[in-house]
Design a protein around this motif. Structure first.
Motif, short mmCIF file in Angstrom:
data_model
loop_
_atom_site.label_atom_id
_atom_site.label_comp_id
_atom_site.label_asym_id
_atom_site.label_seq_id
_atom_site.Cartn_x
_atom_site.Cartn_y
_atom_site.Cartn_z
N PHE A 178 5.56 -0.41 -5.24
CA PHE A 178 5.55 1.34 -5.11
C PHE A 178 6.50 2.23 -4.93
O PHE A 178 7.72 1.23 -4.30
N LEU A 179 7.12 3.30 -5.83
CA LEU A 179 9.01 3.53 -5.78
C LEU A 179 7.78 4.96 -5.44
O LEU A 179 7.38 5.86 -4.51
N ARG A 180 9.31 5.05 -4.60
CA ARG A 180 9.48 6.86 -4.12
C ARG A 180 10.49 7.82 -5.26
O ARG A 180 11.35 7.14 -5.68
N PHE A 185 1.36 5.28 -11.92
CA PHE A 185 1.06 6.58 -11.80
C PHE A 185 1.66 6.62 -10.22
O PHE A 185 1.77 6.20 -9.37
N SER A 186 0.87 8.20 -10.42
CA SER A 186 1.31 8.49 -8.64
C SER A 186 0.05 9.70 -7.51
O SER A 186 -0.62 9.59 -8.36
N MET A 193 5.33 12.11 -2.43
CA MET A 193 4.58 11.47 -3.28
C MET A 193 4.64 9.78 -3.36
O MET A 193 6.08 9.81 -3.21
N ILE A 194 4.14 8.97 -4.06
CA ILE A 194 3.89 7.65 -4.20
C ILE A 194 3.86 7.72 -5.37
O ILE A 194 3.08 7.53 -5.96
#
Length: 109
Positions: free
Chosen positions: A95-97, A54-55, A1-2
């Motif tokens: 961008f996060l994980r 949002f992902s 997921m990002i």
């Protein structure tokens, strides 16, 4: 997921237009397979900073979304709203994980 984290600098005099703009993306993200985590508008403190998160299941899925929205009439209307109202002064996209609990074994603190 990002997860895409958007940090906005907005024009406080155009807060209503910005709220229309940013919340308008929620159904678009959902329609293209993403999960919207919400929009966060100024309340206390700085009156010109807002966020949205949002992902998508993967970076590839996010890139598919980015390609699709270029042709999407609702997305085009939102971009036009932001252009006409000048509600967004600038924005940054990160961008996060997720960091999840480690699987199995000892849990060192």
């Amino acid at each position: 997921m990002i997860t895409c984290h958007l940090h906005y600098e907005i024009d406080p005099s155009q807060a209503v237009a910005f709220e229309t703009y940013v919340t308008g993306w929620i159904p678009i993200v959902t329609r293209f397979g993403g999960t919207h985590h919400g929009c966060f508008l100024p309340h206390e403190g700085a009156n010109d900073i807002a966020y949205a998160l949002f992902s998508f299941p993967s970076l590839a899925a996010y890139e598919d979304y980015r390609a699709a929205i270029r042709q999407d009439p609702e997305a085009q209307q939102l971009w036009q709203l932001s252009t006409d109202s000048h509600c967004i002064r600038r924005f940054d996209r990160s961008f996060l994980r997720p960091a999840m609990q480690p699987s199995g074994g000892d849990e060192a603190a």
